[in-house]
Design a protein around this motif. Structure first.
Motif, PDB file in Angstrom:
ATOM      1  N   ARG A 322      34.572  33.446  13.202  1.00  0.00           N
ATOM      2  CA  ARG A 322      33.421  34.168  12.669  1.00  0.00           C
ATOM      3  C   ARG A 322      33.659  35.674  12.650  1.00  0.00           C
ATOM      4  O   ARG A 322      33.332  36.353  11.664  1.00  0.00           O
ATOM      5  CB  ARG A 322      32.190  33.841  13.510  1.00  0.00           C
ATOM      6  N   GLN A 325      35.834  36.533   9.774  1.00  0.00           N
ATOM      7  CA  GLN A 325      35.176  36.481   8.471  1.00  0.00           C
ATOM      8  C   GLN A 325      34.336  37.722   8.195  1.00  0.00           C
ATOM      9  O   GLN A 325      34.081  38.054   7.043  1.00  0.00           O
ATOM     10  CB  GLN A 325      34.297  35.222   8.394  1.00  0.00           C
ATOM     11  N   GLU A 443      25.458  34.334   8.891  1.00  0.00           N
ATOM     12  CA  GLU A 443      26.055  34.324  10.242  1.00  0.00           C
ATOM     13  C   GLU A 443      25.851  35.676  10.907  1.00  0.00           C
ATOM     14  O   GLU A 443      25.614  35.757  12.116  1.00  0.00           O
ATOM     15  CB  GLU A 443      27.535  33.990  10.134  1.00  0.00           C
TER      16      GLU A 443
END
Length: 449
Positions: A322, A325, A443
Motif C-alpha cells: 500500500r 502504491q 486507501e
C-alpha cells in the motif's frame, strides 16, 4: 714426560680457580722445606708443579699445550708403535676359528681375545677421569644372555671410535717450526694425517664387528625368536580382526531385522490412523496432501498479489504494498504502463501471421530475465481479465446484415469491426487507470481516518 694436568691432579676442562687451588695444595705438599728427609725428590716434584702451573695459568700457553698435548706426551713414547700392533685382517675369515664352542680355538674365545686386545691398545691413550676411561663391554661366551651381554657388546662396538692418537704418523715436528705461521701449517698438516689414520682404524674395527655379528649364533637365535613372536602376534591380530568383523556382521544383521520389524509396525500404525481418520472425519492423508497443494497455490496467488507489475518489485506485507502504491514513482510507472498498453492495442494484430507471432514471442521470452517474464505474464493475465469482463458482441452485427448483402458488405464490416475493437480496448485501458486511481485514493482516505 708427565702431563701437566696429571701433576696438579685436575681435569682437562678445569677452570682457573680449580687449577690455582690444586697448585697451592701440591706446592705445600712437595715444598723442600716440608720434606727434609727426601730433599732431592721433593725438589724435583716441586719444580714440576711450578712448571705445570706456569703453563696452565697462562691462557695462551695453556691453549698451545692443549693443541700439542698428544704430540708432546706420545711422540717419542710411541714412535715405533706401528710395529708392535697386531693385524686385524686375518680375523676376517672363518678359518680364524674352529667351531662355535667355548674351547681355546672356538668362535667365542678367539674373538673375545681380539676385542680385548683392541681395548687394551686404547687404554694408554684414554684421558684419566673422563667418560672414555672405562673398559669396553666383553664379548662373552655361548651361554651369555642376549640382553645383558650380547646386545650391550654390539651396541657399543658398532659405534667404536679409537683413542689412538697416531702422533707417530706425524710428518713434521712442531718444535722445529721457525715461526708461528709455519707452526700452524705444520700442525694442520699433522692433524690431517692423524685424522686419516683414525678414520681408517674406526672403519676397520666396525667392519670386523659386523663380520662377527653376522656369524654369531646368539644373534641368529635371537632373530629367529623375534620372527616367531612377530608371526604369533600377526596371527593373533588377524584372528582378533576376523572375530571383530564377525561380531559387526552379526550386529548389522540384527539391526536390519529390528529395523524391518519397526518399519512394518510403523506402516501398520499409519494404516490404522488413516482408517480412523476416514471413519471419524471422512478424509485421509491423500486428501490432506491435496489440501496442502491447494494451500500452496493460494500462497502463490497471494505472493502474486504482493508483486507490483509496473515497478517489477515484490513486497513481503500488505502495508508495504500500500505504501508503495502511494509513491510518486509507482504512479509514474503506472501511467507509462497504460500508455504502452494503449500503443499495443492500436496495432492491428489481425494482419499478422500467428505463426510468426509465436516465433517472435519465443525469441523475446528467451531474451527476457525472470522478473521480466513474470511481469509479462502479469500483463497478459490482466489483459485477459479485461477482455473477459466486457466481451465484444459480434452477433449483433451479423443479424443486421442481409444474406444477399452479406457477401458484399463483409470487407466493410470487418474494417468497422476492427475500429470498434481498438476503441473498446482504449476505453477499457482508461477505465483500468481510473479504477486504480480511485482505489489508491480510497486507501489513502481509509488510512488517514
Amino acid at each position: 714426560m708427565e702431563c701437566h694436568y696429571a701433576i696438579l691432579g685436575v681435569e682437562l676442562n678445569a677452570d682457573d680457580g680449580a687449577i690455582k687451588k690444586a697448585y697451592r695444595k701440591a706446592a705445600l705438599k712437595y715444598h723442600p722445606d716440608k720434606n727434609p728427609n727426601c730433599l732431592e725428590e721433593a725438589t724435583e716434584k716441586f719444580r714440576l708443579v711450578q712448571a705445570a702451573y706456569d703453563v696452565l695459568s697462562d691462557p695462551q700457553e695453556r691453549a698451545w699445550y692443549d693443541r700439542h698435548r698428544e704430540e708432546i706426551l706420545h711422540r717419542k713414547k710411541y714412535e715405533n708403535y706401528k710395529e708392535n700392533s697386531f693385524d686385524l685382517w686375518e680375523y676376517f675369515s672363518p678359518s680364524a676359528y674352529k667351531g662355535f664352542g667355548d674351547d681355546a680355538n672356538g668362535f667365542y674365545a678367539v674373538y673375545r681375545d681380539v676385542f680385548k686386545k683392541i681395548d687394551v691398545e686404547d687404554q694408554p691413550f684414554k684421558d684419566e677421569g673422563s667418560a672414555g676411561d672405562e673398559w669396553m663391554p666383553c664379548f662373552g661366551n655361548s651361554e651369555s644372555d642376549y640382553d645383558d651381554v650380547v646386545h650391550e657388546f654390539y651396541s657399543s662396538w658398532q659405534s667404536y671410535c679409537t683413542h689412538l692418537s697416531y702422533v707417530w704418523e706425524s710428518q713434521y715436528d712442531v718444535k722445529e717450526a721457525p715461526n708461528r705461521r709455519v707452526a700452524r701449517l705444520v700442525e694442520k698438516e699433522n692433524k690431517k694425517v692423524r685424522d686419516k689414520h683414525k678414520k681408517k682404524r674406526n672403519e676397520l674395527v666396525r667392519e670386523l664387528v659386523s663380520f662377527v655379528r653376522k656369524r654369531d649364533p646368539r644373534v641368529k637365535a635371537h632373530k629367529a625368536e623375534l620372527e616367531r613372536i612377530a608371526t604369533e602376534q600377526a596371527v593373533k591380530a588377524e584372528e582378533r580382526r576376523m572375530s571383530e568383523m564377525r561380531v559387526k556382521a552379526e550386529e548389522a544383521a540384527l539391526y536390519d531385522q529390528e529395523n524391518f520389524e519397526e518399519l512394518a509396525k510403523h506402516n501398520e500404525r499409519v494404516s490404522q490412523l488413516e482408517n480412523m481418520m476416514r471413519d471419524e472425519f471422512g478424509f485421509s492423508s491423500d486428501e490432506d496432501s491435496d489440501n496442502s497443494d491447494q494451500n500452496s497455490e493460494e500462497e502463490q496467488e497471494y505472493s502474486d498479489d504482493m508483486f507490483c507489475v509496473a515497478c517489477n518489485k515484490m513486497f513481503k506485507s500488505v502495508m508495504g504494498m500500500r505504501n508503495h502504491q502511494k509513491s510518486k514513482k509507482h504512479k509514474e510507472n503506472m501511467n507509462r504502463l497504460k500508455e504502452e498498453m494503449q500503443e499495443e492495442s492500436s496495432v492491428d494484430d489481425l494482419t499478422e501471421d500467428p505463426n510468426c507471432e509465436e516465433i517472435e514471442d519465443e525469441v523475446d521470452d528467451r531474451k527476457l530475465t525472470k522478473k521480466q517474464k513474470k511481469q509479462k505474464r502479469q500483463q497478459q493475465k490482466l489483459l485477459s481479465n479485461m477482455m473477459e469482463s466486457e466481451p465484444l458482441k459480434t452477433k449483433d452485427f451479423e443479424e443486421k446484415i442481409d444474406p444477399v448483402q452479406k457477401s458484399d458488405e463483409v470487407p466493410k464490416l470487418e474494417t468497422e469491426f476492427d475500429g470498434d475493437i481498438a476503441e473498446n480496448k482504449k476505453s477499457i485501458a482508461d477505465d483500468i487507470g481510473n479504477t486504480l486511481d480511485c482505489n489508491a485514493d480510497n486507501e489513502t482516505s481509509v488510512i488517514s481516518d
